[in-house]
Design an enzyme around this catalytic site. Structure first.
Site, PDB file in Angstrom:
ATOM      1  N   HIS A  11     -56.418  17.656  34.892  1.00 31.99           N
ATOM      2  CA  HIS A  11     -57.540  18.603  34.229  1.00 31.99           C
ATOM      3  C   HIS A  11     -57.299  20.104  34.573  1.00 31.99           C
ATOM      4  O   HIS A  11     -57.579  20.926  33.659  1.00 31.99           O
ATOM      5  CB  HIS A  11     -58.800  17.932  34.726  1.00 31.99           C
ATOM      6  CG  HIS A  11     -58.862  16.663  34.507  1.00 31.99           C
ATOM      7  ND1 HIS A  11     -60.347  15.946  34.881  1.00 31.99           N
ATOM      8  CD2 HIS A  11     -58.194  15.643  33.742  1.00 31.99           C
ATOM      9  CE1 HIS A  11     -59.986  14.636  34.596  1.00 31.99           C
ATOM     10  NE2 HIS A  11     -58.957  14.496  33.662  1.00 31.99           N
TER      11      HIS A  11
ATOM     12  N   HIS B   6     -50.436   9.018  31.967  1.00 33.14           N
ATOM     13  CA  HIS B   6     -49.819   9.828  32.853  1.00 33.14           C
ATOM     14  C   HIS B   6     -48.370   9.671  33.105  1.00 33.14           C
ATOM     15  O   HIS B   6     -47.293  10.643  33.265  1.00 33.14           O
ATOM     16  CB  HIS B   6     -50.592   9.892  34.269  1.00 33.14           C
ATOM     17  CG  HIS B   6     -51.883  10.611  34.169  1.00 33.14           C
ATOM     18  ND1 HIS B   6     -52.310  11.500  33.534  1.00 33.14           N
ATOM     19  CD2 HIS B   6     -52.992   9.666  34.364  1.00 33.14           C
ATOM     20  CE1 HIS B   6     -53.462  11.801  33.593  1.00 33.14           C
ATOM     21  NE2 HIS B   6     -53.998  10.644  34.096  1.00 33.14           N
TER      22      HIS B   6
ATOM     23  N   ASP C 223     -55.193  14.945  28.841  1.00 32.75           N
ATOM     24  CA  ASP C 223     -54.584  14.641  30.096  1.00 32.75           C
ATOM     25  C   ASP C 223     -53.253  15.085  29.740  1.00 32.75           C
ATOM     26  O   ASP C 223     -52.200  15.565  30.339  1.00 32.75           O
ATOM     27  CB  ASP C 223     -54.527  13.197  30.343  1.00 32.75           C
ATOM     28  CG  ASP C 223     -55.717  12.675  31.010  1.00 32.75           C
ATOM     29  OD1 ASP C 223     -56.371  13.647  31.567  1.00 32.75           O
ATOM     30  OD2 ASP C 223     -56.126  11.562  31.176  1.00 32.75           O
TER      31      ASP C 223
ATOM     32  N   HIS D  84     -59.947  12.718  25.372  1.00 32.80           N
ATOM     33  CA  HIS D  84     -59.428  12.923  26.758  1.00 32.80           C
ATOM     34  C   HIS D  84     -57.939  12.381  27.079  1.00 32.80           C
ATOM     35  O   HIS D  84     -57.593  13.311  27.955  1.00 32.80           O
ATOM     36  CB  HIS D  84     -60.344  12.078  27.789  1.00 32.80           C
ATOM     37  CG  HIS D  84     -59.957  12.436  29.299  1.00 32.80           C
ATOM     38  ND1 HIS D  84     -60.587  13.392  29.963  1.00 32.80           N
ATOM     39  CD2 HIS D  84     -59.525  11.720  30.296  1.00 32.80           C
ATOM     40  CE1 HIS D  84     -60.184  13.417  31.185  1.00 32.80           C
ATOM     41  NE2 HIS D  84     -59.414  12.295  31.162  1.00 32.80           N
TER      42      HIS D  84
END
Length: 318
Positions: free
Chosen positions: A85, A271, A248, A244
């Site tokens: 973030h 991720h 990321d 979101h």
């Protein structure tokens, strides 16, 4: 297409500190953004109680665990976790050089989005360092696949993200966000999107020592009946979830060590997929070239860049 890009490197005008709790550790943590000289890049210094300092450059080669967040370092006792973030805010605003002093094991989760970091950086402002910025320009497609998920880089005259998710949950389902990445776009369309999770996973995460600092103050929580528990609801109607995930992705790809010119696309990524796609790109020197502006101008378009000698600038291998 003309997309304004910064021709010169930047840093913050003065130090600024933020404090909060770590979303996984639940412990208090504080970070300070400090000005840095040109070509420093983004550096995280974890300050230990015994006076030891663990230093990590925010580059692909330093990425360790990516199961629930992005971690720099390979030892839990010395690593810096949940950097995505912060890195998304740094990347979106065009902050090239900063030393982030960390008192704790991870970044403060704040409200679960990047907006607090955006506001902090904008509070002090950026200054130009008068040194040319370099970019990684994608020259051919690079794609990875795992199960039903995939991620890829493609050539594009600008910086673009196309992120799609598909959850077996009627509240989320299949959602897609796509757009050319600028500071204004990030701030208005992605920066306020919060991390999210399911109530059914809470006990399992707690048992493994994760999400100890997660709460309705910093996460969107989905109940067992597929409704949002948070009283205020969603910040972006219906699709805060994919926004979101796009946030990321911006943060994870900031670990290229330089901004990229191209399009990043992913389906059911996260991720780990982001990190592996970036490593696949950087491991193929025929898939990209390092470029800088052809003339000393503050703002330039992608077509105004020229290729430079890549071995002179390879922060991702640091």
């Amino acid at each position: 297409m003309v997309i304004g890009m910064l021709g010169f490197q930047t840093t913050v005008s003065r130090p600024i500190t933020l404090s909060g709790i770590g979303v996984h550790s639940g412990a208090d943590v504080s970070i300070t953004f400090n000005p840095a000289e040109a070509d420093t890049g983004v550096v995280f210094n974890r300050m230990h109680e015994n006076g030891e300092v663990s230093e990590y450059r925010a580059v692909s080669s330093q990425v360790g665990n990516t199961d629930l967040c992005t971690v720099l370092g390979f030892s839990p006792a010395h690593s810096v976790a949940t950097v995505e973030h912060v890195m998304a805010a740094v990347y979106a605003l065009g902050l090239d050089n900063v030393v982030i002093e960390v008192h704790g094991a991870e970044m403060p989760i704040m409200d679960g989005s990047s907006m607090p970091f955006i506001e902090a950086i904008e509070q002090v402002g950026l200054v130009s360092l008068g040194v040319k910025r370099r970019y990684i320009r994608i020259t051919k497609p690079v794609r990875i696949e795992h199960g039903g998920s995939w991620s890829e880089f493609r050539p594009y005259d600008g910086t673009r993200f196309e992120v799609e998710i598909d959850f077996d949950c009627p509240l989320i389902g299949r959602q897609k966000w796509e757009g050319d990445m600028t500071a204004a776009t990030f701030k208005s369309e992605l920066s306020r999107a919060r991390t999210f999770g399911f109530m059914r996973d809470v006990e399992r995460l707690w048992a493994s020592g994760h999400a100890l600092g997660s709460s309705l103050e910093n996460s969107v929580v989905i109940s067992d009946d597929n409704t949002v528990i948070n009283v205020e609801g969603l910040r972006y109607a219906k699709d805060e979830f994919v926004r979101h995930k796009a946030l990321d992705a911006v943060g994870d790809l900031a670990l290229a060590g330089a901004p990229f010119i191209g399009c990043y696309r992913s389906y059911r990524g996260g991720h780990k997929m982001n990190a592996n796609a970036l490593k696949a790109l950087l491991s193929d020197p025929t898939a990209y070239e390092v470029v800088e502006t052809s003339a000393p101008r503050q703002r330039v378009a992608p077509r105004d860049f020229i290729r430079v000698n890549a071995p002179e600038f390879a922060p991702w291998s640091a």
